[in-house]
Design an enzyme around this catalytic site. Sequence first.
Site, PDB file in Angstrom:
ATOM      1  N   CYS A   1       0.680  -1.286  -0.033  1.00  0.00           N
ATOM      2  CA  CYS A   1      -0.049   0.038   0.262  1.00  0.00           C
ATOM      3  C   CYS A   1       0.866   1.211  -0.077  1.00  0.00           C
ATOM      4  CB  CYS A   1      -1.049   0.154   1.221  1.00  0.00           C
ATOM      5  SG  CYS A   1      -0.051  -0.036   2.780  1.00  0.00           S
TER       6      CYS A   1
ATOM      7  N   HIS B   1      -2.272   1.232   7.200  1.00  0.00           N
ATOM      8  CA  HIS B   1      -2.743   1.090   5.570  1.00  0.00           C
ATOM      9  C   HIS B   1      -2.927   2.579   5.084  1.00  0.00           C
ATOM     10  CE1 HIS B   1      -4.186  -0.886   2.047  1.00  0.00           C
ATOM     11  NE2 HIS B   1      -5.363   0.019   2.052  1.00  0.00           N
TER      12      HIS B   1
ATOM     13  N   HIS C   1      -6.287   1.672  -3.892  1.00  0.00           N
ATOM     14  CA  HIS C   1      -5.114   1.428  -2.951  1.00  0.00           C
ATOM     15  C   HIS C   1      -4.671   0.006  -3.312  1.00  0.00           C
ATOM     16  CE1 HIS C   1      -8.094  -0.909  -0.069  1.00  0.00           C
ATOM     17  NE2 HIS C   1      -8.724  -0.969  -1.223  1.00  0.00           N
TER      18      HIS C   1
END
Length: 345
Positions: A242, A297, A309
């Site tokens: 990510c 994240h 993402h």
Amino acid sequence: MDALSRAVEDVRAQRGLDPRTAVFDVRVEPGPGGYVLVGEATDPAAVEELIARLAAFGAVTDRTVRLPAPGSPAEGFGLVSAAVAPLMPEPRISCTPSSQYVLGQRVEVLARRGPWLRVRGEDGYIGWLHQGYVCLCGEERARAWERGDGGEPVVSLGVELLGEDSAVLGWLPWGARLVREPDGRLRLPDGRAGMAGRGELVEVERLPARFPQDGESVVRTARRWAGTPYLWAGVTPAGADCSGYVQAVFRLHGVALPRDSDMQARMGVPVDPGPEFAALRPGDLLFFAENGERITHVALSLGGSRIIHSALAAGGVAEYDLNGRDEREVRLRECFRSARRVLPD
């Protein structure tokens, strides 16, 4: 933990020495008439503070190596000479990588252990690279490479490198840096050369115009990575996690972000997402925590509740709606913690 070890940990904590961006591998050992401080550190002031604290326990002999370690000025830096080089948390190939560097990126050599180099990248991240991935050089040679001395500096957007017989020599990922010579050949940091095949190259001087610092442009770049598989520590369209995905996309737009999501969550300015995320602009960053408050994240806003993402749950780069009903979207919405704006208004 004894008092001496506690002093080491107190200095580490109070100075915020994150092992991802600082080395503070020191320990206190018994010595003649007192103690000996040994190890390696990148923060000389932290070592001096620790010595002052340890003086309360007796005489201290300082044998700590300040990094970068003394060595040849001609080899204090390196240029990544492989298409992708894995950055390791330890000097062994069998551990899990912590990040990647791509061809042409500059690293500072902090220390050596056999064939392994402890390096600090342009983003400040510290880890170990095997010397097989690196062309060692001095700082001026590294800067000359970035300037494109003897040619024109260019950046790859997934270009093939062809040999003299048009055979494919390799694939160069997004962000790889090369020098295009007057005859059109592409020169690599170690002196090898080839011609461009399929794919795209962008002149470094054209990057600001091609990849401006506005949200819609960032979103267009991010969407070109759609379908990239999720890969822990990855930073290329062959595989990205990510934060590596976000860092690589913004880097093309001239925005330098740190490597990990919790670090990125301290960049820019905070943004109130508004009801149902309606106030978010394209290019804003959203941060999530699965357990507790530690950010684990990051996602990029497409505007409003839509995000893109690199997610393990999606298998790679994908678009979600934070107001959606899909189980993964609901879970992500529950984990949302904050939003930041790193692009100029």
